[in-house]
Design an enzyme around this catalytic site. Structure first.
Site, PDB file in Angstrom:
ATOM      1  N   CYS A   7       0.998  -1.209  -0.107  1.00  0.00           N
ATOM      2  CA  CYS A   7      -0.409  -0.381   0.236  1.00  0.00           C
ATOM      3  C   CYS A   7       0.610   1.446   0.150  1.00  0.00           C
ATOM      4  CB  CYS A   7      -0.556   0.040   1.095  1.00  0.00           C
ATOM      5  SG  CYS A   7      -2.041  -1.086   1.303  1.00  0.00           S
ATOM      6  N   GLY A  33      -1.038   1.118  -5.292  1.00  0.00           N
ATOM      7  CA  GLY A  33      -2.079  -0.025  -5.255  1.00  0.00           C
ATOM      8  C   GLY A  33      -3.095   0.505  -5.985  1.00  0.00           C
ATOM      9  N   ASN A 107       0.475   0.591   6.008  1.00  0.00           N
ATOM     10  CA  ASN A 107       0.869   0.447   4.556  1.00  0.00           C
ATOM     11  C   ASN A 107       1.611  -0.342   5.570  1.00  0.00           C
ATOM     12  OD1 ASN A 107       4.064   0.615   2.594  1.00  0.00           O
ATOM     13  ND2 ASN A 107       2.992  -0.910   2.766  1.00  0.00           N
ATOM     14  N   GLY A 108       1.614  -2.455   5.489  1.00  0.00           N
ATOM     15  CA  GLY A 108       2.611  -3.429   6.069  1.00  0.00           C
ATOM     16  C   GLY A 108       1.575  -4.444   6.068  1.00  0.00           C
ATOM     17  N   CYS A 261      13.391  -2.923   3.608  1.00  0.00           N
ATOM     18  CA  CYS A 261      12.419  -3.857   2.210  1.00  0.00           C
ATOM     19  C   CYS A 261      13.288  -3.952   1.099  1.00  0.00           C
ATOM     20  CB  CYS A 261      11.035  -4.112   1.679  1.00  0.00           C
ATOM     21  SG  CYS A 261      10.624  -4.891   0.171  1.00  0.00           S
ATOM     22  N   TYR A 267      11.874  -3.265  -7.143  1.00  0.00           N
ATOM     23  CA  TYR A 267      10.337  -2.804  -8.171  1.00  0.00           C
ATOM     24  C   TYR A 267       9.823  -1.826  -7.704  1.00  0.00           C
ATOM     25  CZ  TYR A 267       5.954  -4.524  -9.719  1.00  0.00           C
ATOM     26  OH  TYR A 267       4.338  -4.252  -9.815  1.00  0.00           O
ATOM     27  N   SER A 308      10.142  -1.238 -14.729  1.00  0.00           N
ATOM     28  CA  SER A 308      10.828  -1.125 -13.262  1.00  0.00           C
ATOM     29  C   SER A 308      12.341  -1.960 -13.882  1.00  0.00           C
ATOM     30  CB  SER A 308      10.262  -1.945 -12.037  1.00  0.00           C
ATOM     31  OG  SER A 308       9.601  -2.928 -12.816  1.00  0.00           O
ATOM     32  N   ASP A 370      14.942  -7.516 -16.454  1.00  0.00           N
ATOM     33  CA  ASP A 370      13.767  -7.393 -15.935  1.00  0.00           C
ATOM     34  C   ASP A 370      14.777  -7.452 -14.556  1.00  0.00           C
ATOM     35  OD1 ASP A 370      11.139  -7.026 -14.990  1.00  0.00           O
ATOM     36  OD2 ASP A 370      10.415  -8.983 -15.891  1.00  0.00           O
ATOM     37  N   ASP A 371      13.252  -6.197 -13.082  1.00  0.00           N
ATOM     38  CA  ASP A 371      14.003  -6.767 -12.310  1.00  0.00           C
ATOM     39  C   ASP A 371      13.426  -7.272 -11.256  1.00  0.00           C
ATOM     40  OD1 ASP A 371      10.384  -5.376 -12.452  1.00  0.00           O
ATOM     41  OD2 ASP A 371      11.184  -6.031 -10.834  1.00  0.00           O
ATOM     42  N   CYS A 407       6.254 -13.478   0.580  1.00  0.00           N
ATOM     43  CA  CYS A 407       7.062 -12.627   2.249  1.00  0.00           C
ATOM     44  C   CYS A 407       5.776 -12.611   2.361  1.00  0.00           C
ATOM     45  CB  CYS A 407       7.067 -10.927   1.319  1.00  0.00           C
ATOM     46  SG  CYS A 407       7.315  -9.483   2.047  1.00  0.00           S
ATOM     47  N   CYS A 461      22.502   4.705   5.449  1.00  0.00           N
ATOM     48  CA  CYS A 461      22.018   2.997   4.871  1.00  0.00           C
ATOM     49  C   CYS A 461      23.170   1.463   4.734  1.00  0.00           C
ATOM     50  CB  CYS A 461      21.280   3.532   3.625  1.00  0.00           C
ATOM     51  SG  CYS A 461      22.703   4.397   2.934  1.00  0.00           S
ATOM     52  N   CYS A 469      12.896 -12.602   0.887  1.00  0.00           N
ATOM     53  CA  CYS A 469      12.386 -13.221  -0.096  1.00  0.00           C
ATOM     54  C   CYS A 469      13.169 -14.078  -1.193  1.00  0.00           C
ATOM     55  CB  CYS A 469      11.043 -12.530  -0.871  1.00  0.00           C
ATOM     56  SG  CYS A 469      12.827  -9.916  -1.803  1.00  0.00           S
TER      57      CYS A 469
HETATM   58  P1  AMP Z   1       6.602 -12.986 -12.966  1.00  0.00           P
HETATM   59  O1  AMP Z   1       5.274 -12.539 -14.284  1.00  0.00           O
HETATM   60  O2  AMP Z   1       5.063 -13.960 -12.354  1.00  0.00           O
HETATM   61  O3  AMP Z   1       7.617 -13.686 -12.877  1.00  0.00           O
HETATM   62  O4  AMP Z   1       6.296 -11.426 -12.089  1.00  0.00           O
HETATM   63  C1  AMP Z   1       7.910 -11.061 -12.726  1.00  0.00           C
HETATM   64  C2  AMP Z   1       7.098  -9.697 -12.976  1.00  0.00           C
HETATM   65  O5  AMP Z   1       5.898  -9.156 -12.802  1.00  0.00           O
HETATM   66  C3  AMP Z   1       8.831  -8.600 -13.478  1.00  0.00           C
HETATM   67  O6  AMP Z   1       8.204  -7.829 -14.594  1.00  0.00           O
HETATM   68  C4  AMP Z   1       8.011  -7.397 -12.430  1.00  0.00           C
HETATM   69  O7  AMP Z   1       8.896  -6.075 -11.730  1.00  0.00           O
HETATM   70  C5  AMP Z   1       6.561  -7.716 -11.604  1.00  0.00           C
HETATM   71  N1  AMP Z   1       6.996  -7.906 -10.086  1.00  0.00           N
HETATM   72  C6  AMP Z   1       7.413  -8.301  -9.223  1.00  0.00           C
HETATM   73  N2  AMP Z   1       7.229  -7.950  -7.900  1.00  0.00           N
HETATM   74  C7  AMP Z   1       5.784  -8.291  -7.832  1.00  0.00           C
HETATM   75  C8  AMP Z   1       4.648  -7.758  -7.252  1.00  0.00           C
HETATM   76  N3  AMP Z   1       5.039  -8.189  -5.951  1.00  0.00           N
HETATM   77  N4  AMP Z   1       3.092  -7.521  -7.534  1.00  0.00           N
HETATM   78  C9  AMP Z   1       3.570  -6.929  -9.000  1.00  0.00           C
HETATM   79  N5  AMP Z   1       4.568  -6.919 -10.113  1.00  0.00           N
HETATM   80  C10 AMP Z   1       5.114  -7.609  -9.452  1.00  0.00           C
END
Ligand code: AMP
Length: 476
Positions: A7, A33, A107-108, A261, A267, A308, A370-371, A407, A461, A469
């Site tokens: 959130c 959110g 949030n949490g 976190c 992300y 991201s 990708d992140d 998580c 920091c 995770c």
């Molecule tokens: P997936 O398709 O399930 O492998 O999810 C990975 C993609 O979802 C990546 O492109 C991330 O940027 C995004 N992502 C990662 N964590 C989350 C999250 N908690 N909620 C929504 N999107 C996420």
């Protein structure tokens, strides 16, 4: 369980129209959110609330702000989870009782929710939602009444506002000591605003100046959006009380261990935010650079998965010397669709959300960053999209380590058996997503990247981050 929340929160004190400023702040926290939005505001007499399902701009119309007049407000945006998409779980929560009203935005996620819920129910509290936030609210109310009782004047209308306020702050301090988990809270009464960050500082919360008062919010980008001035992060375990007397900080009894976190940097947070002294975008650049050092490959172009993955892709390109290209375009009008209810829907949403730019890719060896890979849905579809657009080779690089553990502290990652890195080895994942090569940044590499972004003059920091995770070790 309907309370797996990611959130965004905001609290404003001392603005001409606190609800209107909250609206702007929530709009810039919308990425945190998209399920529901709400604002509670006070003119000093009563607390008024408006909340609903949908985006901030869907929930609020002009007329609502006339109702929400006043100089103090708290607001909230909530993330969609498969089970909990109901108005009952939308925030802020408001509780009105004899001595006044309280509104709370959280949030949490609490880890001792069930225990506290049972204890409060045994004591006569009733609940209208499945949200752990309501437990915090009822706990504060309970403590407040107990404090009044001890002083012998609870229920009498004649005790002074100052006395009342002191009892309320004491109640918040006592309640906060009893809750365990991650929490960034904005709490208001008719006369004050309180911000709370959990003892590990797992979820972010920062403080700024706005108009003649203050703003508390999840991310600094929301302070910018109301033309405010960032002052500082709320410290782990700190309680900030803002009222007519100004701003007062209550520090925790024991020195807490900071464990923000790490996924906020990977992300969740917006790239223009600065969390605990680290610029989110700078962290992403650095993660990309370290990733390039760790897993280089010959290629013609580096592209990132919007939004991201873009920072890390630029960092990767910078460190590797391989040209950066756009390569993928994201439809701006759909949100974070991660939690579409079925696997098939999730897979097909990727086609709607992302598309390849053929002229950037045709005949090229492509590195795509990708992140994170969570279920593997996005990456599998992406490789397909890139190949369809003529990419000769597709090398998948990920700027976070494999997500192997769920998580419990506020990021809505799925259960362990749905996490592809928990159930598959690297080579199996590579085959599964159809890439020519696949590499993740190492956990050490990610920490190194973050450390290199810490402001040298404070070093604060350097203390630590929750990496649950990735490692399965959680601070609470
Ligand atoms: P997936 O398709 O399930 O492998 O999810 C990975 C993609 O979802 C990546 O492109 C991330 O940027 C995004 N992502 C990662 N964590 C989350 C999250 N908690 N909620 C929504 N999107 C996420």
């Amino acid at each position: 369980m309907g309370f797996r929340d990611e959130c965004g929160v905001v609290g404003i004190y001392g603005a001409v129209n606190a609800a209107a400023l909250s609206y702007f702040a929530l709009t810039s926290l919308q990425h945190r959110g998209q399920e529901s939005a709400g604002i509670a505001a006070t003119d000093g007499e009563t607390i008024k609330l408006h909340k609903g399902i949908g985006l901030v701009s869907d929930v609020f119309k002009q007329g609502h702000f006339e109702k929400l007049s006043g100089s103090i407000a708290v607001g909230h945006v909530r993330y969609a989870t498969a089970g909990g998409r109901t108005i009952e779980n939308a925030q802020p929560f408001v509780n009105s009782f004899k001595m006044g009203s309280i509104a709370l935005a959280h949030n949490g996620q609490l880890v001792n929710y069930e225990e506290l819920h049972a204890m409060l129910e045994d004591g006569g509290s009733t609940f209208s939602s499945s949200s752990d936030t309501e437990v915090i609210l009822k706990l504060i109310v309970r403590k407040f009444i107990e404090n009044g009782g001890k002083l012998g004047s609870c229920g009498k209308e004649n005790f002074s506002k100052t006395e009342n306020q002191k009892r309320f702050v004491d109640a918040v301090v006592q309640a906060v000591r009893m809750i365990k988990g991650s929490f960034a809270l904005c709490i208001m009464t008719e006369s004050m605003l309180i911000g709370v960050r959990d003892p590990n500082g797992i979820r972010p919360l920062c403080l700024g100046k706005v108009e003649s008062g203050y703003i508390l919010t999840s991310e600094s980008c929301a302070i910018d959006s109301v033309n405010g001035q960032f002052l500082r992060d709320v410290e782990p375990g700190e309680i900030v009380v803002i009222n007519r007397g100004g701003l007062r900080s209550i520090q925790p009894e024991e020195k807490p261990e900071k464990q923000t976190c790490i996924f906020e940097y990977v992300y969740f947070a917006r790239p223009d935010s600065v969390i605990d002294g680290i610029s989110v975008q700078e962290a992403r650049y650095r993660m990309g650079e370290v990733l390039a050092e760790e897993s280089s490959v010959n290629a013609d172009v580096v592209i990132g998965v919007p939004d991201s993955g873009l920072g890390a892709a630029q960092g990767y390109a910078r460190a590797s010397g391989i040209p950066y290209g756009m390569g993928i375009i994201k439809n701006k009008y759909i949100g974070r669709t991660f939690i579409a209810p079925t696997q098939k829907e999730r897979e097909n949403m990727v086609f709607v959300k992302l598309n390849a730019i053929r002229s950037d890719l045709e005949g090229k060896r492509v590195i795509v960053i990708d992140d994170s890979i969570v279920r593997g849905t996005t990456s599998r579809r992406l490789v397909q999209i890139l190949r369809r657009a003529g990419a000769k080779e597709v090398h998948f690089r990920v700027s976070s380590p494999p997500v192997k553990f769920p998580c419990y502290l506020g990021i809505d990652t799925p259960s362990k058996n749905e996490l592809i890195s928990s159930t598959h080895e690297l080579e199996e994942i590579r085959k599964e997503i159809g890439a020519d090569s696949l590499a993740f940044i190492s956990l050490e590499g990610m920490i190194k990247a973050l450390r290199s972004c810490c402001p040298a003059e404070t070093g604060r920091c350097l203390e630590g981050w929750c990496k649950g995770c990735f490692s399965g070790e959680y601070p609470v």
